[in-house]
Design a protein around this motif. Structure first.
Motif, mmCIF file in Angstrom:
data_model
loop_
_atom_site.group_PDB
_atom_site.id
_atom_site.type_symbol
_atom_site.label_atom_id
_atom_site.label_comp_id
_atom_site.label_asym_id
_atom_site.label_seq_id
_atom_site.Cartn_x
_atom_site.Cartn_y
_atom_site.Cartn_z
ATOM 1 N N ILE A 92 -5.336 -17.635 43.267
ATOM 2 C CA ILE A 92 -5.142 -18.074 41.880
ATOM 3 C C ILE A 92 -5.819 -17.064 40.951
ATOM 4 N N PHE A 93 -5.132 -16.679 39.886
ATOM 5 C CA PHE A 93 -5.730 -15.756 38.906
ATOM 6 C C PHE A 93 -5.095 -15.960 37.538
ATOM 7 N N GLU A 94 -5.731 -15.405 36.536
ATOM 8 C CA GLU A 94 -5.247 -15.507 35.155
ATOM 9 C C GLU A 94 -4.811 -14.133 34.662
ATOM 10 N N ILE A 95 -3.781 -14.138 33.815
ATOM 11 C CA ILE A 95 -3.328 -12.916 33.122
ATOM 12 C C ILE A 95 -3.478 -13.168 31.628
ATOM 13 N N ARG A 96 -4.262 -12.357 30.966
ATOM 14 C CA ARG A 96 -4.513 -12.535 29.534
ATOM 15 C C ARG A 96 -3.969 -11.354 28.739
ATOM 16 N N ASN A 97 -3.408 -11.676 27.594
ATOM 17 C CA ASN A 97 -2.911 -10.656 26.670
ATOM 18 C C ASN A 97 -4.022 -10.366 25.667
ATOM 19 N N GLU A 98 -4.654 -9.213 25.800
ATOM 20 C CA GLU A 98 -5.766 -8.847 24.929
ATOM 21 C C GLU A 98 -5.324 -7.971 23.754
ATOM 22 N N GLY A 99 -4.023 -7.853 23.555
ATOM 23 C CA GLY A 99 -3.506 -7.046 22.451
ATOM 24 C C GLY A 99 -3.103 -7.896 21.265
ATOM 25 N N ARG A 100 -2.426 -7.230 20.306
ATOM 26 C CA ARG A 100 -2.001 -7.891 19.073
ATOM 27 C C ARG A 100 -0.501 -8.159 19.034
ATOM 28 N N GLN A 101 0.193 -7.813 20.119
ATOM 29 C CA GLN A 101 1.640 -8.020 20.174
ATOM 30 C C GLN A 101 1.993 -8.817 21.426
ATOM 31 N N PRO A 102 3.082 -9.579 21.380
ATOM 32 C CA PRO A 102 3.494 -10.315 22.583
ATOM 33 C C PRO A 102 3.994 -9.361 23.657
ATOM 34 N N GLN A 117 2.943 -1.085 38.003
ATOM 35 C CA GLN A 117 1.777 -1.946 37.829
ATOM 36 C C GLN A 117 0.872 -1.405 36.722
ATOM 37 N N TYR A 118 0.373 -2.322 35.893
ATOM 38 C CA TYR A 118 -0.439 -1.937 34.735
ATOM 39 C C TYR A 118 -1.911 -2.319 34.890
ATOM 40 N N ASP A 119 -2.209 -3.388 35.630
ATOM 41 C CA ASP A 119 -3.594 -3.757 35.921
ATOM 42 C C ASP A 119 -3.613 -4.384 37.307
ATOM 43 N N TRP A 120 -4.653 -4.108 38.093
ATOM 44 C CA TRP A 120 -4.722 -4.662 39.446
ATOM 45 C C TRP A 120 -6.171 -4.727 39.917
ATOM 46 N N GLN A 121 -6.403 -5.619 40.886
ATOM 47 C CA GLN A 121 -7.682 -5.755 41.553
ATOM 48 C C GLN A 121 -7.420 -6.073 43.024
ATOM 49 N N GLU A 122 -8.333 -5.652 43.898
ATOM 50 C CA GLU A 122 -8.171 -5.880 45.327
ATOM 51 C C GLU A 122 -9.426 -6.564 45.890
ATOM 52 N N PHE A 123 -9.227 -7.363 46.933
ATOM 53 C CA PHE A 123 -10.344 -7.988 47.632
ATOM 54 C C PHE A 123 -9.957 -8.187 49.088
ATOM 55 N N ALA A 124 -10.966 -8.209 49.963
ATOM 56 C CA ALA A 124 -10.736 -8.325 51.400
ATOM 57 C C ALA A 124 -10.999 -9.760 51.866
ATOM 58 N N VAL A 125 -10.225 -10.181 52.871
ATOM 59 C CA VAL A 125 -10.361 -11.513 53.463
ATOM 60 C C VAL A 125 -10.367 -11.338 54.983
ATOM 61 N N PRO A 126 -11.358 -11.903 55.694
ATOM 62 C CA PRO A 126 -11.388 -11.823 57.172
ATOM 63 C C PRO A 126 -10.267 -12.665 57.787
ATOM 64 N N THR A 127 -9.808 -12.279 58.967
ATOM 65 C CA THR A 127 -8.782 -13.026 59.713
ATOM 66 C C THR A 127 -9.308 -13.346 61.102
ATOM 67 N N ARG A 128 -8.885 -14.538 61.639
ATOM 68 C CA ARG A 128 -9.271 -14.943 62.996
ATOM 69 C C ARG A 128 -8.051 -15.494 63.715
ATOM 70 N N PRO A 180 4.128 3.416 24.306
ATOM 71 C CA PRO A 180 3.375 2.618 25.286
ATOM 72 C C PRO A 180 3.985 1.229 25.452
ATOM 73 N N SER A 181 3.877 0.697 26.665
ATOM 74 C CA SER A 181 4.394 -0.635 26.946
ATOM 75 C C SER A 181 3.375 -1.682 26.518
ATOM 76 N N THR A 182 3.877 -2.834 26.054
ATOM 77 C CA THR A 182 2.973 -3.913 25.678
ATOM 78 C C THR A 182 2.288 -4.509 26.895
ATOM 79 N N LEU A 183 2.775 -4.220 28.112
ATOM 80 C CA LEU A 183 2.122 -4.731 29.318
ATOM 81 C C LEU A 183 0.782 -4.041 29.574
ATOM 82 N N GLU A 184 0.526 -2.918 28.898
ATOM 83 C CA GLU A 184 -0.750 -2.237 29.065
ATOM 84 C C GLU A 184 -1.913 -3.020 28.466
#
Length: 226
Positions: free
Chosen positions: A140-150, A214-225, A109-113
């Motif tokens: 703007i978003f944060e990426i956190r390492n929740e594992g025990r290895q770098p 890609q190992y983790d992702w989230q999506e959101f919608a934004v209106p355009t004018r 497994p990759s440490t990016l998981e």
């Protein structure tokens, strides 16, 4: 002298029976033809010499000639059996292959998981959460390492998934390392060109490696004018 001759022929015959039987049983799987021929030649020479001595002791010169011929035939058969058996034994030793344990073939497994995305924010110029023609905004978003290895060589990604034209996003920047229980804050700029369509875009925020996986992702919608 007769007893000695009898003993010599008895020993020779016994060796031939044993070796020929062994050679025939091993020859089923096939041996080295070169080794078999070499063994036959050596056996023939030795058998000829022994047979000549035995025959000469019993019947003089003519007996020696006859014994030499018989001994040559018997020795050739025995020598061929020995050569074939030896080549089969060597071939079996050379074809032994060590197969690695099954667990050695499993992908690691990759440490990016162990990386996770948190606290996504969208900020546009007029703070109305709508992208308008010519407007600039930020994701703007944060990426956190929740594992025990770098984790190494992380690529934060912001992309538009609907394919709307005139939406420009800043290119990703490689993050060399995120230590265990640590994180980073990443900012991407989103610019809208002139005369964009009125509608909606979907922005995807993701964590990827150098190959784009890609190992983790989230999506959101934004209106355009326009």
């Amino acid at each position: 002298m007769k007893r000695t001759t009898y003993h010599l022929w008895t020993i020779a015959f016994a060796c031939i029976v044993i070796l020929s039987g062994c050679g025939t049983s091993r020859n089923v799987a096939g041996g080295d033809p070169g080794a078999t021929l070499a063994g036959a030649a050596i056996g023939g020479n030795i058998g000829s010499a022994i047979g000549g001595l035995v025959g000469e002791n019993r019947h003089g010169w003519h007996g020696g000639y006859r014994g030499s011929a018989i001994g040559s035939i018997i020795g050739t058969i025995a020598g061929a059996a020995i050569g074939n058996a030896a080549s089969r034994s060597q071939a079996q030793e050379e074809t032994i292959v060590t197969v690695p344990a099954e667990e050695d073939w499993r992908p690691r497994p990759s440490t990016l998981e162990q990386l996770r995305i948190h606290n996504i924010r969208f900020i546009d110029d007029d703070r109305d959460h709508v992208i308008r023609s010519g407007e600039h905004s930020k994701v703007i978003f944060e990426i956190r390492n929740e594992g025990r290895q770098p984790a190494f060589n992380i690529v934060p990604v912001v992309e538009e998934t609907t394919g709307m034209k005139r939406i420009h996003i800043s290119p990703s920047v490689l993050v060399e390392e995120i230590g265990p229980h640590n994180g980073i804050k990443y900012t991407a700029t989103v610019s809208a060109g002139q005369r964009i369509k009125t509608g909606e875009i979907v922005l995807r925020v993701a964590v990827a490696d150098g190959t784009g996986r890609q190992y983790d992702w989230q999506e959101f919608a934004v209106p355009t004018r326009r």
